[in-house]
Design a protein around this motif. Structure first.
Motif, PDB file in Angstrom:
ATOM      1  N   SER A   1       1.412   5.451   5.113  1.00 37.25           N
ATOM      2  CA  SER A   1       1.700   4.021   5.244  1.00 37.25           C
ATOM      3  C   SER A   1       3.155   3.726   4.922  1.00 37.25           C
ATOM      4  CB  SER A   1       0.773   3.200   4.328  1.00 37.25           C
ATOM      5  OG  SER A   1      -0.574   3.303   4.730  1.00 37.25           O
ATOM      6  N   VAL A   2       3.674   4.363   3.891  1.00 38.66           N
ATOM      7  CA  VAL A   2       5.080   4.174   3.512  1.00 38.66           C
ATOM      8  C   VAL A   2       5.998   4.693   4.617  1.00 38.66           C
ATOM      9  CG1 VAL A   2       6.881   4.859   1.882  1.00 38.66           C
ATOM     10  CG2 VAL A   2       4.602   4.224   1.045  1.00 38.66           C
ATOM     11  N   LYS A   3       5.694   5.877   5.138  1.00 36.36           N
ATOM     12  CA  LYS A   3       6.500   6.477   6.214  1.00 36.36           C
ATOM     13  C   LYS A   3       6.480   5.602   7.464  1.00 36.36           C
ATOM     14  CE  LYS A   3       6.720  10.669   9.069  1.00 36.36           C
ATOM     15  NZ  LYS A   3       6.052  11.984   9.343  1.00 36.36           N
ATOM     16  N   LEU A   4       5.301   5.102   7.817  1.00 33.81           N
ATOM     17  CA  LEU A   4       5.177   4.264   9.010  1.00 33.81           C
ATOM     18  C   LEU A   4       5.965   2.966   8.858  1.00 33.81           C
ATOM     19  CD1 LEU A   4       3.653   4.080  11.779  1.00 33.81           C
ATOM     20  CD2 LEU A   4       1.945   2.695  10.568  1.00 33.81           C
ATOM     21  N   LEU A   5       5.871   2.349   7.694  1.00 32.81           N
ATOM     22  CA  LEU A   5       6.603   1.099   7.462  1.00 32.81           C
ATOM     23  C   LEU A   5       8.107   1.327   7.539  1.00 32.81           C
ATOM     24  CD1 LEU A   5       6.703  -1.878   6.672  1.00 32.81           C
ATOM     25  CD2 LEU A   5       6.523  -1.176   4.271  1.00 32.81           C
ATOM     26  N   ASN A   6       8.577   2.402   6.935  1.00 35.98           N
ATOM     27  CA  ASN A   6      10.016   2.699   6.975  1.00 35.98           C
ATOM     28  C   ASN A   6      10.493   2.928   8.411  1.00 35.98           C
ATOM     29  OD1 ASN A   6      10.285   2.480   4.208  1.00 35.98           O
ATOM     30  ND2 ASN A   6       9.995   4.672   3.839  1.00 35.98           N
ATOM     31  N   ARG A   7       9.672   3.613   9.182  1.00 34.42           N
ATOM     32  CA  ARG A   7      10.038   3.872  10.577  1.00 34.42           C
ATOM     33  C   ARG A   7      10.053   2.583  11.387  1.00 34.42           C
ATOM     34  NH1 ARG A   7       7.012   6.068  15.152  1.00 34.42           N
ATOM     35  NH2 ARG A   7       8.547   6.720  16.695  1.00 34.42           N
ATOM     36  N   TYR A   8       9.052   1.749  11.193  1.00 32.23           N
ATOM     37  CA  TYR A   8       9.001   0.465  11.893  1.00 32.23           C
ATOM     38  C   TYR A   8      10.230  -0.375  11.550  1.00 32.23           C
ATOM     39  CZ  TYR A   8       7.411  -4.177  13.305  1.00 32.23           C
ATOM     40  OH  TYR A   8       7.328  -5.432  13.879  1.00 32.23           O
ATOM     41  N   ASN A   9      10.548  -0.457  10.274  1.00 34.84           N
ATOM     42  CA  ASN A   9      11.695  -1.270   9.855  1.00 34.84           C
ATOM     43  C   ASN A   9      13.004  -0.752  10.437  1.00 34.84           C
ATOM     44  OD1 ASN A   9      10.064  -2.989   8.389  1.00 34.84           O
ATOM     45  ND2 ASN A   9      10.378  -1.916   6.450  1.00 34.84           N
TER      46      ASN A   9
ATOM     47  N   VAL B   1       0.860  -1.185   0.000  1.00 37.22           N
ATOM     48  CA  VAL B   1       0.000   0.000   0.000  1.00 37.22           C
ATOM     49  C   VAL B   1       0.900   1.240   0.000  1.00 37.22           C
ATOM     50  CG1 VAL B   1      -1.662   1.339   1.349  1.00 37.22           C
ATOM     51  CG2 VAL B   1      -1.944  -1.142   1.113  1.00 37.22           C
ATOM     52  N   SER B   2       0.611   2.174  -0.891  1.00 41.75           N
ATOM     53  CA  SER B   2       1.598   3.218  -1.183  1.00 41.75           C
ATOM     54  C   SER B   2       1.212   4.632  -0.778  1.00 41.75           C
ATOM     55  CB  SER B   2       1.915   3.211  -2.687  1.00 41.75           C
ATOM     56  OG  SER B   2       0.733   3.431  -3.438  1.00 41.75           O
ATOM     57  N   ASP B   3       0.170   4.804   0.063  1.00 41.70           N
ATOM     58  CA  ASP B   3      -0.107   6.173   0.495  1.00 41.70           C
ATOM     59  C   ASP B   3       1.049   6.664   1.357  1.00 41.70           C
ATOM     60  OD1 ASP B   3      -0.981   6.231   3.584  1.00 41.70           O
ATOM     61  OD2 ASP B   3      -1.699   4.368   2.700  1.00 41.70           O
ATOM     62  N   PRO B   4       1.316   7.973   1.360  1.00 38.10           N
ATOM     63  CA  PRO B   4       2.523   8.498   2.011  1.00 38.10           C
ATOM     64  C   PRO B   4       2.679   8.104   3.472  1.00 38.10           C
ATOM     65  CG  PRO B   4       1.548  10.175   0.607  1.00 38.10           C
ATOM     66  CD  PRO B   4       0.584   9.027   0.623  1.00 38.10           C
TER      67      PRO B   4
ATOM     68  N   GLY C   1      -2.641   1.823   5.966  1.00 34.40           N
ATOM     69  CA  GLY C   1      -3.759   1.545   5.066  1.00 34.40           C
ATOM     70  C   GLY C   1      -4.680   2.722   4.831  1.00 34.40           C
ATOM     71  N   GLY C   2      -4.523   3.788   5.627  1.00 38.01           N
ATOM     72  CA  GLY C   2      -5.360   4.956   5.423  1.00 38.01           C
ATOM     73  C   GLY C   2      -6.073   5.384   6.695  1.00 38.01           C
ATOM     74  N   PRO C   3      -6.943   6.394   6.601  1.00 34.53           N
ATOM     75  CA  PRO C   3      -7.689   6.870   7.769  1.00 34.53           C
ATOM     76  C   PRO C   3      -8.689   5.822   8.245  1.00 34.53           C
ATOM     77  CG  PRO C   3      -8.519   7.890   5.769  1.00 34.53           C
ATOM     78  CD  PRO C   3      -7.285   7.125   5.377  1.00 34.53           C
ATOM     79  N   SER C   4      -9.164   5.997   9.466  1.00 32.66           N
ATOM     80  CA  SER C   4     -10.109   5.043  10.033  1.00 32.66           C
ATOM     81  C   SER C   4     -10.876   5.719  11.156  1.00 32.66           C
ATOM     82  CB  SER C   4      -9.369   3.805  10.561  1.00 32.66           C
ATOM     83  OG  SER C   4     -10.267   2.857  11.098  1.00 32.66           O
TER      84      SER C   4
ATOM     85  N   ALA D   1     -14.711  -0.557  13.637  1.00 31.06           N
ATOM     86  CA  ALA D   1     -14.169   0.554  12.864  1.00 31.06           C
ATOM     87  C   ALA D   1     -14.390   0.397  11.367  1.00 31.06           C
ATOM     88  CB  ALA D   1     -12.665   0.691  13.135  1.00 31.06           C
ATOM     89  N   ARG D   2     -14.654   1.519  10.716  1.00 31.22           N
ATOM     90  CA  ARG D   2     -14.624   1.551   9.254  1.00 31.22           C
ATOM     91  C   ARG D   2     -13.171   1.730   8.827  1.00 31.22           C
ATOM     92  NH1 ARG D   2     -17.316   6.433  10.556  1.00 31.22           N
ATOM     93  NH2 ARG D   2     -19.282   5.523   9.897  1.00 31.22           N
ATOM     94  N   MET D   3     -12.804   1.141   7.695  1.00 35.05           N
ATOM     95  CA  MET D   3     -11.410   1.199   7.249  1.00 35.05           C
ATOM     96  C   MET D   3     -11.317   0.861   5.776  1.00 35.05           C
ATOM     97  SD  MET D   3     -10.131  -2.312   9.154  1.00 35.05           S
ATOM     98  CE  MET D   3     -11.066  -1.915  10.632  1.00 35.05           C
ATOM     99  N   ASN D   4     -10.197   1.251   5.163  1.00 36.80           N
ATOM    100  CA  ASN D   4      -9.924   0.853   3.788  1.00 36.80           C
ATOM    101  C   ASN D   4      -9.594  -0.635   3.751  1.00 36.80           C
ATOM    102  OD1 ASN D   4     -10.245   3.438   2.814  1.00 36.80           O
ATOM    103  ND2 ASN D   4      -8.075   3.929   2.897  1.00 36.80           N
ATOM    104  N   MET D   5      -9.996  -1.294   2.649  1.00 38.51           N
ATOM    105  CA  MET D   5      -9.688  -2.709   2.461  1.00 38.51           C
ATOM    106  C   MET D   5      -9.039  -2.907   1.093  1.00 38.51           C
ATOM    107  SD  MET D   5     -10.639  -4.175   5.281  1.00 38.51           S
ATOM    108  CE  MET D   5     -10.482  -5.889   4.780  1.00 38.51           C
ATOM    109  N   TYR D   6      -8.168  -3.914   1.022  1.00 40.20           N
ATOM    110  CA  TYR D   6      -7.390  -4.161  -0.187  1.00 40.20           C
ATOM    111  C   TYR D   6      -7.398  -5.650  -0.530  1.00 40.20           C
ATOM    112  CZ  TYR D   6      -5.508   0.402   1.149  1.00 40.20           C
ATOM    113  OH  TYR D   6      -5.378   1.724   1.511  1.00 40.20           O
TER     114      TYR D   6
END
Length: 375
Positions: free
Chosen positions: A263-271, A258-261, A325-328, A337-342
């Protein structure tokens, strides 16, 4: 040193078959709580995170929940992956301890208690759009449902049966096995002999690994069969031979592709924080853990106190503008919760997102005081 701290209890499977998933969720909890404390804490107080290992064993989770409520006096409990684990935590934390409990994992839905909030996806979000899409996109008509024998697979399969038959398909078989079952020879024979197009799998670790191996060895995917497993995520891809899961379809609230800004930032920080550790994923409850803690943070700030009734009132409509994954946001009254799904498909050992389904409602029941848990 910790006098006056706000206490958050997290119960996760840090050892045992689900440890790759539980470790990731515990990592996310540490990351979120560290962020809260770095920004001044809550209500002028630091937040103390207490992480307990449930060891992929329900009786251990039960004991840890009792400890967190009775001895550690936590303000909120979060955790559990298996639905059976949730029930054990619920018994101690909610029924007996009357404590606020946030359950972060994708699950079968239908949890309806004033003290419980669920922050992972439910069948309406994982199945209602996904199954019809799969049937159309892959021309899948014949489904087989091999399953672990506990509540989540039973409820999921009931929904899959409804969706498949409503869209002109058939269920060729539905079977249930103990979690540690290892010999699926007869089931695989039935899958092959019935000409099944799609295997909708709810077998879970440790039984998952031998099932996928035996299905692969029988040539199911080689002859064009489709593997479907809604909970499957990157941590599981990492521990299985890529060939065994090639082409597998899943449907979750987040994938690493998932490529929203944010999500990408969070993944990079976690890693960066947890190099070489279990990966940030959705199937592991990591995303639900992130949402759950951020919802709780927002609720405490709105309530202006730790009064549980006030926090629950604020939590009922809590939302975040960005997350994995986006806002929720919590759906008022539903405690879900409502959320984006992929929809994603495994290819050469990684998941590629093939369709963004957008924001989906959980469509769960409205929680009332009459739903309060009883012993």
């Amino acid at each position: 040193m910790n006098k006056g701290s706000i206490k958050v209890g997290v119960i996760m499977d840090l050892t045992g078959p689900l440890s790759p998933l539980g470790i990731a969720s515990a990592n996310v909890a540490r990351m979120v709580i560290d962020d809260i404390n770095a920004n001044g804490g809550l209500l002028g107080r630091q937040v103390l995170l207490l992480v307990e290992d449930s060891a992929t064993t329900d009786r251990v989770a039960k004991a840890k929940a009792a400890q967190l409520v009775e001895q550690d006096k936590v303000n909120v409990i979060l955790g559990g992956i298996y639905s059976s684990t949730r029930q054990e935590i619920k018994g101690q934390a909610v029924v007996k301890g009357k404590k606020l409990y946030i359950y972060p994992e994708q699950y079968e839905g239908q949890e309806c208690d004033p003290l419980i909030f669920c922050t992972g996806p439910v069948p309406a979000q994982q199945l209602d759009l996904f199954i019809p899409w799969l049937m159309q996109h892959e021309s899948a008509k014949k489904f087989y449902l091999p399953s672990a024998d506990y509540i989540w697979p039973h409820v999921m399969n009931k929904k899959v049966r409804e969706l498949v038959t409503a869209n002109g398909g058939t269920i060729e078989g539905e079977e249930y096995f103990p979690l540690d079952h290892g010999d699926y020879g007869k089931t695989v024979e039935k899958i092959m002999s019935t000409g099944t197009d799609a295997v909708f799998n709810t077998i879970v670790p440790p039984g998952l690994m031998p099932f996928l191996e035996q299905l692969y060895n029988a040539g199911f995917t080689k002859r064009g069969g489709k593997l479907v497993c809604t909970y499957f995520e990157e941590n599981l891809l990492k521990v299985l031979p890529p060939a065994h899961v090639e082409g597998l379809y899943g449907c979750l609230d987040y994938y690493q592709a998932v490529s929203d800004p944010f999500s990408v930032k969070l993944l990079n920080r976690y890693n960066k924080l947890y190099p070489g550790s279990s990966m940030l994923t959705a199937g592991s409850a990591s995303t639900g853990t992130y949402r759950g803690l951020k919802f709780w943070e927002a609720a405490v700030k709105e309530a202006g106190s730790l009064n549980q009734e006030a926090v629950i009132k604020a939590l009922d409509h809590a939302k975040i503008s960005e997350g994995p994954g986006g806002p929720s946001g919590m759906v008022p009254g539903q405690h879900h919760a409502r959320m984006n799904m992929y929809i994603a498909r495994a290819s050469n050992g990684i998941f590629k997102v093939v369709k963004n389904l957008g924001m989906i409602e959980p469509n769960e029941s409205v929680v009332t005081a009459t739903h309060a848990a009883v012993q």
